[in-house]
Scaffold this motif. Sequence first.
Motif, PDB file in Angstrom:
ATOM      1  N   ILE A  22       0.849  -1.202   0.000  1.00  0.00           N
ATOM      2  CA  ILE A  22       0.000   0.000   0.000  1.00  0.00           C
ATOM      3  C   ILE A  22       0.877   1.242   0.000  1.00  0.00           C
ATOM      4  O   ILE A  22       0.636   2.187  -0.762  1.00  0.00           O
ATOM      5  CB  ILE A  22      -0.990  -0.026   1.177  1.00  0.00           C
ATOM      6  CG1 ILE A  22      -2.052  -1.105   0.929  1.00  0.00           C
ATOM      7  CG2 ILE A  22      -1.639   1.338   1.381  1.00  0.00           C
ATOM      8  CD1 ILE A  22      -3.014  -1.323   2.062  1.00  0.00           C
ATOM      9  N   LYS A  23       1.921   1.226   0.807  1.00  0.00           N
ATOM     10  CA  LYS A  23       2.847   2.357   0.846  1.00  0.00           C
ATOM     11  C   LYS A  23       3.572   2.502  -0.493  1.00  0.00           C
ATOM     12  O   LYS A  23       3.712   3.616  -1.013  1.00  0.00           O
ATOM     13  CB  LYS A  23       3.857   2.179   1.978  1.00  0.00           C
ATOM     14  CG  LYS A  23       4.815   3.335   2.127  1.00  0.00           C
ATOM     15  CD  LYS A  23       5.728   3.154   3.315  1.00  0.00           C
ATOM     16  CE  LYS A  23       6.646   4.359   3.484  1.00  0.00           C
ATOM     17  NZ  LYS A  23       7.523   4.192   4.659  1.00  0.00           N
ATOM     18  N   SER A  26       1.203   3.988  -3.011  1.00  0.00           N
ATOM     19  CA  SER A  26       0.918   5.401  -2.728  1.00  0.00           C
ATOM     20  C   SER A  26       2.083   6.294  -3.135  1.00  0.00           C
ATOM     21  O   SER A  26       1.874   7.365  -3.708  1.00  0.00           O
ATOM     22  CB  SER A  26       0.568   5.605  -1.249  1.00  0.00           C
ATOM     23  OG  SER A  26       1.718   5.456  -0.435  1.00  0.00           O
ATOM     24  N   GLN A  33      -1.799   6.918   1.371  1.00  0.00           N
ATOM     25  CA  GLN A  33      -1.981   5.499   1.649  1.00  0.00           C
ATOM     26  C   GLN A  33      -3.443   5.182   1.943  1.00  0.00           C
ATOM     27  O   GLN A  33      -3.937   4.108   1.575  1.00  0.00           O
ATOM     28  CB  GLN A  33      -1.112   5.068   2.831  1.00  0.00           C
ATOM     29  CG  GLN A  33       0.370   5.069   2.521  1.00  0.00           C
ATOM     30  CD  GLN A  33       1.201   4.600   3.692  1.00  0.00           C
ATOM     31  OE1 GLN A  33       0.821   3.676   4.412  1.00  0.00           O
ATOM     32  NE2 GLN A  33       2.347   5.227   3.889  1.00  0.00           N
ATOM     33  N   SER A  37      -5.819   2.278   0.300  1.00  0.00           N
ATOM     34  CA  SER A  37      -6.585   1.338   1.128  1.00  0.00           C
ATOM     35  C   SER A  37      -8.065   1.365   0.785  1.00  0.00           C
ATOM     36  O   SER A  37      -8.702   0.307   0.691  1.00  0.00           O
ATOM     37  CB  SER A  37      -6.401   1.663   2.609  1.00  0.00           C
ATOM     38  OG  SER A  37      -5.088   1.395   3.012  1.00  0.00           O
TER      39      SER A  37
END
Length: 74
Positions: A22-23, A26, A33, A37
């Motif tokens: 996710i990081k 992003s 982030q 999500s």
Amino acid sequence: MKSQISTSDLEKLKAKLPHGSIKTISIKLGIDQSTVSKVLKGDFFNEDVISEAVKIAEEVKLKQNQWKNTLANL
């Protein structure tokens, strides 16, 4: 806009992502982030996030298959 992909499919995709994806997504896309999500939960749709998540999942699967083949040939 609500996601155009089923929640079930998004859950399967998210489960195939390695820790920290996710990081990574992003940073690559220049978005929060929390946005990544929310897209992966199906709260709304972002084609770029989905594409990047699929790309990462495919890379992980390819690496796993390579490791499996390498170990089988030892």
